[in-house]
Enzyme design. Structure first.
Site, PDB file in Angstrom:
ATOM      1  N   ARG A  66      34.774 103.591  62.915  1.00  0.00           N
ATOM      2  CA  ARG A  66      34.580 102.138  63.064  1.00  0.00           C
ATOM      3  C   ARG A  66      33.837 101.884  64.359  1.00  0.00           C
ATOM      4  O   ARG A  66      34.253 102.324  65.431  1.00  0.00           O
ATOM      5  CB  ARG A  66      35.946 101.435  63.079  1.00  0.00           C
ATOM      6  CG  ARG A  66      35.897  99.937  63.364  1.00  0.00           C
ATOM      7  CD  ARG A  66      35.180  99.182  62.240  1.00  0.00           C
ATOM      8  NE  ARG A  66      35.481  97.758  62.292  1.00  0.00           N
ATOM      9  CZ  ARG A  66      34.901  96.885  63.100  1.00  0.00           C
ATOM     10  NH1 ARG A  66      33.983  97.287  63.970  1.00  0.00           N
ATOM     11  NH2 ARG A  66      35.225  95.616  63.045  1.00  0.00           N
ATOM     12  N   GLU A  74      31.965  91.420  55.890  1.00  0.00           N
ATOM     13  CA  GLU A  74      32.530  92.212  54.794  1.00  0.00           C
ATOM     14  C   GLU A  74      31.762  91.908  53.505  1.00  0.00           C
ATOM     15  O   GLU A  74      31.003  90.948  53.425  1.00  0.00           O
ATOM     16  CB  GLU A  74      34.014  91.872  54.613  1.00  0.00           C
ATOM     17  CG  GLU A  74      34.868  92.157  55.838  1.00  0.00           C
ATOM     18  CD  GLU A  74      34.937  93.626  56.184  1.00  0.00           C
ATOM     19  OE1 GLU A  74      34.826  94.457  55.263  1.00  0.00           O
ATOM     20  OE2 GLU A  74      35.087  93.947  57.376  1.00  0.00           O
ATOM     21  N   ARG A 110      40.988 104.833  61.478  1.00  0.00           N
ATOM     22  CA  ARG A 110      39.560 105.064  61.716  1.00  0.00           C
ATOM     23  C   ARG A 110      39.299 105.354  63.194  1.00  0.00           C
ATOM     24  O   ARG A 110      39.899 104.709  64.072  1.00  0.00           O
ATOM     25  CB  ARG A 110      38.738 103.848  61.285  1.00  0.00           C
ATOM     26  CG  ARG A 110      38.853 103.512  59.816  1.00  0.00           C
ATOM     27  CD  ARG A 110      38.086 102.249  59.457  1.00  0.00           C
ATOM     28  NE  ARG A 110      38.613 101.071  60.141  1.00  0.00           N
ATOM     29  CZ  ARG A 110      38.194  99.822  59.934  1.00  0.00           C
ATOM     30  NH1 ARG A 110      37.217  99.609  59.066  1.00  0.00           N
ATOM     31  NH2 ARG A 110      38.730  98.812  60.578  1.00  0.00           N
TER      32      ARG A 110
END
Length: 283
Positions: A66, A74, A110
């Site tokens: 990330r 998104e 992440r």
């Protein structure tokens, strides 16, 4: 005699304690040095980008990363595709350097990293290009740079994230010829590809006017070639009809005609000056 023995024992005991103390310090120093070296090593990992998931998440050799300091749209939101595509252009199938900040992973597992391609901070570049916003709660090293980059992009209405500013600006233009009275659909330049073979009016900002060696003119909308989303083409045998083509550059215009596709890009061929109009700014 007994006193001498006691003194010797005492001295040996002090020597042993002192030696042990020195050994503990030495071991502690070596351990610290090793751990520090590992921390430095791990804060600058290198890897190959195998997939771009969206505008702020990639996969580097099987690990989900990330991008720190930013937040891109998104799926289903306005700038998702553009941010993802740009990130693919920048890093997909390339070797990058991953720089760690204070927090190693997010709640989803992440890796939180700054992604560097050569000497370019990709995270920061996406904010500068108006494809992502600054999100600095876990980004300590470059927080000021992210905030400054977003402020500049927002002020100058750069990129997709600030396109609402641009759309608002378009509404303040008056169109004397190419308007709703013609009964044609009016579409934004970057949406023209969705209207192939339709007779429409296309509206957008001309980022570049280019005249080739063959004297053909290309009016590229929103971004210069090869990143334009739409082009108005004037072939050489019609060029004499159009005066001062450079005046179109940097202006919001409308063009009328049938949209065709050429090498994956939408275009309209202009044969007459009545097919194009510069908007008149209404203050």
């Amino acid at each position: 005699m007994k006193r001498k023995i006691k003194n010797r024992v005492k001295k040996r005991f002090i020597f042993i304690i002192f030696t042990a103390f020195i050994l503990v310090l030495l071991i502690s120093y070596l351990c610290y040095f090793r751990l520090s070296g590992e921390a430095v090593k791990n804060s600058n990992e290198r890897g190959f980008v195998t997939k771009v998931i969206d505008g702020d998440t990639i996969i580097v050799e099987g690990k989900k990363v990330r991008l720190l300091g930013i937040d891109a749209d998104e799926k289903g939101y306005a700038c998702y595709e553009e941010a993802k595509k740009r990130l693919e252009e920048l890093v997909l199938n390339k070797a990058v350097r991953l720089e760690k900040d204070r927090i190693d992973k997010d709640q989803y597992g992440r890796l939180l990293r700054y992604v560097w391609l050569n000497n370019t901070n990709i995270n920061l570049l996406l904010v500068k290009e108006g494809l992502a916003i600054a999100r600095i709660e876990n980004a300590f090293k470059y927080a000021d740079q992210f905030v400054s980059a977003e402020q500049e992009a927002r002020t100058k209405a750069i990129g997709c994230k600030w396109s609402l500013v641009a759309k608002k600006r378009y509404k303040n233009y008056r169109w004397n010829r190419l308007n709703e009275k013609l009964g044609l659909k009016i579409v934004k330049a970057c949406e023209a590809i969705e209207h192939l073979n339709e007779e429409v009016i296309v509206e957008g900002k001309i980022a570049e006017v280019y005249i080739s060696k063959n004297n053909n003119a290309f009016l590229n909308f929103e971004k210069p070639y090869p990143n334009q989303c739409f082009t108005a083409v004037i072939f050489s045998h019609y060029l004499d009809k159009f005066k001062n083509l450079k005046d179109y550059e940097g202006n919001v215009v409308r063009v009328k005609g049938k949209i065709k596709e050429y090498k994956g890009k939408a275009e309209i061929i202009l044969k007459d000056p009545n097919q194009i109009e510069i908007g008149v700014l209404v203050i």
